[in-house]
Design a protein around this motif. Structure first.
Motif, short mmCIF file in Angstrom:
data_model
loop_
_atom_site.label_atom_id
_atom_site.label_comp_id
_atom_site.label_asym_id
_atom_site.label_seq_id
_atom_site.Cartn_x
_atom_site.Cartn_y
_atom_site.Cartn_z
N THR A 1 -3.20 50.34 47.19
CA THR A 1 -2.06 50.95 46.53
C THR A 1 -0.93 51.06 47.53
OG1 THR A 1 -3.48 52.24 45.07
CG2 THR A 1 -1.23 53.02 45.32
N VAL A 2 0.27 50.72 47.08
CA VAL A 2 1.45 50.85 47.91
C VAL A 2 2.49 51.66 47.14
CG1 VAL A 2 2.47 48.67 47.12
CG2 VAL A 2 3.16 49.61 49.32
N LYS A 3 3.21 52.50 47.87
CA LYS A 3 4.30 53.28 47.27
C LYS A 3 5.60 52.84 47.93
CE LYS A 3 1.57 57.34 46.16
NZ LYS A 3 1.37 58.78 46.40
N PHE A 4 6.55 52.46 47.10
CA PHE A 4 7.87 52.07 47.58
C PHE A 4 8.85 53.20 47.27
CE2 PHE A 4 5.86 47.99 46.46
CZ PHE A 4 6.04 47.29 47.63
N GLN A 5 9.66 53.56 48.25
CA GLN A 5 10.73 54.53 48.04
C GLN A 5 12.01 53.73 47.80
OE1 GLN A 5 10.76 58.11 48.00
NE2 GLN A 5 12.69 57.55 47.05
N LEU A 6 12.64 53.97 46.65
CA LEU A 6 13.86 53.26 46.30
C LEU A 6 15.07 54.17 46.45
CD1 LEU A 6 12.71 51.57 42.97
CD2 LEU A 6 12.32 50.80 45.31
N GLU A 7 16.26 53.55 46.39
CA GLU A 7 17.47 54.35 46.28
C GLU A 7 17.38 55.07 44.94
OE1 GLU A 7 20.92 51.88 46.77
OE2 GLU A 7 20.61 51.74 48.94
N PRO A 8 18.12 56.17 44.77
CA PRO A 8 18.02 56.92 43.51
C PRO A 8 18.22 56.05 42.27
CG PRO A 8 19.27 58.15 45.12
CD PRO A 8 19.03 56.80 45.72
N LEU A 9 17.30 56.18 41.33
CA LEU A 9 17.39 55.44 40.07
C LEU A 9 18.35 56.18 39.15
CD1 LEU A 9 13.60 54.65 39.58
CD2 LEU A 9 15.38 53.09 40.38
N THR A 10 19.13 55.42 38.40
CA THR A 10 20.19 56.03 37.59
C THR A 10 19.92 56.06 36.10
OG1 THR A 10 21.35 53.92 37.53
CG2 THR A 10 21.96 55.45 39.28
N CYS A 11 18.96 55.27 35.64
CA CYS A 11 18.74 55.25 34.19
C CYS A 11 17.26 55.00 33.88
CB CYS A 11 19.59 54.18 33.53
SG CYS A 11 19.19 52.52 34.05
N PRO A 12 16.79 55.57 32.78
CA PRO A 12 15.38 55.39 32.40
C PRO A 12 15.00 53.93 32.09
CG PRO A 12 16.31 57.27 31.28
CD PRO A 12 17.45 56.55 31.95
N THR A 13 15.97 53.08 31.74
CA THR A 13 15.63 51.68 31.47
C THR A 13 15.18 50.96 32.73
OG1 THR A 13 17.94 51.03 31.69
CG2 THR A 13 17.15 51.47 29.46
N CYS A 14 15.53 51.53 33.89
CA CYS A 14 15.07 50.96 35.17
C CYS A 14 13.55 50.94 35.21
CB CYS A 14 15.59 51.79 36.34
SG CYS A 14 17.37 51.96 36.44
N ILE A 15 12.93 51.94 34.62
CA ILE A 15 11.47 52.07 34.63
C ILE A 15 10.83 50.85 33.98
CG2 ILE A 15 9.50 53.40 33.77
CD1 ILE A 15 11.38 55.88 33.86
N LYS A 16 11.25 50.52 32.77
CA LYS A 16 10.66 49.38 32.06
C LYS A 16 10.93 48.07 32.77
CE LYS A 16 10.63 51.37 27.47
NZ LYS A 16 11.09 51.28 26.09
N LYS A 17 12.12 47.94 33.34
CA LYS A 17 12.50 46.72 34.03
C LYS A 17 11.58 46.47 35.24
CE LYS A 17 16.82 44.67 35.67
NZ LYS A 17 18.23 44.95 35.97
N ILE A 18 11.40 47.49 36.05
CA ILE A 18 10.58 47.36 37.27
C ILE A 18 9.10 47.22 36.92
CG2 ILE A 18 9.83 48.51 39.39
CD1 ILE A 18 12.65 49.87 39.42
N GLU A 19 8.59 48.09 36.05
CA GLU A 19 7.17 48.03 35.67
C GLU A 19 6.84 46.69 35.01
OE1 GLU A 19 6.21 52.78 35.04
OE2 GLU A 19 6.45 51.52 33.27
N GLY A 20 7.75 46.20 34.19
CA GLY A 20 7.52 44.92 33.50
C GLY A 20 7.45 43.75 34.46
N ALA A 21 8.37 43.71 35.40
CA ALA A 21 8.40 42.60 36.36
C ALA A 21 7.17 42.62 37.27
CB ALA A 21 9.67 42.66 37.20
N LEU A 22 6.80 43.80 37.74
CA LEU A 22 5.62 43.89 38.61
C LEU A 22 4.34 43.62 37.83
CD1 LEU A 22 6.60 47.03 40.71
CD2 LEU A 22 6.41 44.68 41.55
N GLY A 23 4.28 44.06 36.59
CA GLY A 23 3.10 43.87 35.75
C GLY A 23 2.79 42.42 35.46
N LYS A 24 3.80 41.56 35.53
CA LYS A 24 3.61 40.12 35.28
C LYS A 24 3.05 39.40 36.49
CE LYS A 24 7.39 39.80 31.96
NZ LYS A 24 8.75 39.29 31.75
#
Length: 73
Positions: free
Chosen positions: A3-26
């Motif tokens: 397991t790895v945890k990445f610290q990102l710059e502050p996220l600004t919108c909830p759609t960021c969640i689906k975008k990141i999870e979707g890309a990594l999930g593929k």
């Protein structure tokens, strides 16, 4: 599995969640990708024989989210 945890710059919108999870999930070898919106962290459980941490980092950064740090658990 690792397991790895990445610290990102502050996220600004909830759609960021689906975008990141979707890309990594593929990505082959990723078992689970979870974005923690309020803390701007991404937790990824992956099979290190199929994918490297650097690849996961690159996926996130190509989406436009700079990674500030990473921690392998």
């Amino acid at each position: 599995m690792k397991t790895v945890k990445f610290q990102l710059e502050p996220l600004t919108c909830p759609t960021c969640i689906k975008k990141i999870e979707g890309a990594l999930g593929k990505q082959t070898g990723v078992q689970e990708a979870k974005v923690l919106f309020h803390s701007s962290k991404v937790k990824v459980t992956f099979d290190e024989t199929h994918v490297e941490v650097e690849t996961l980092r690159t996926i996130i950064e190509k989406l436009g989210y700079p990674v500030l740090s990473e921690k392998i658990a």
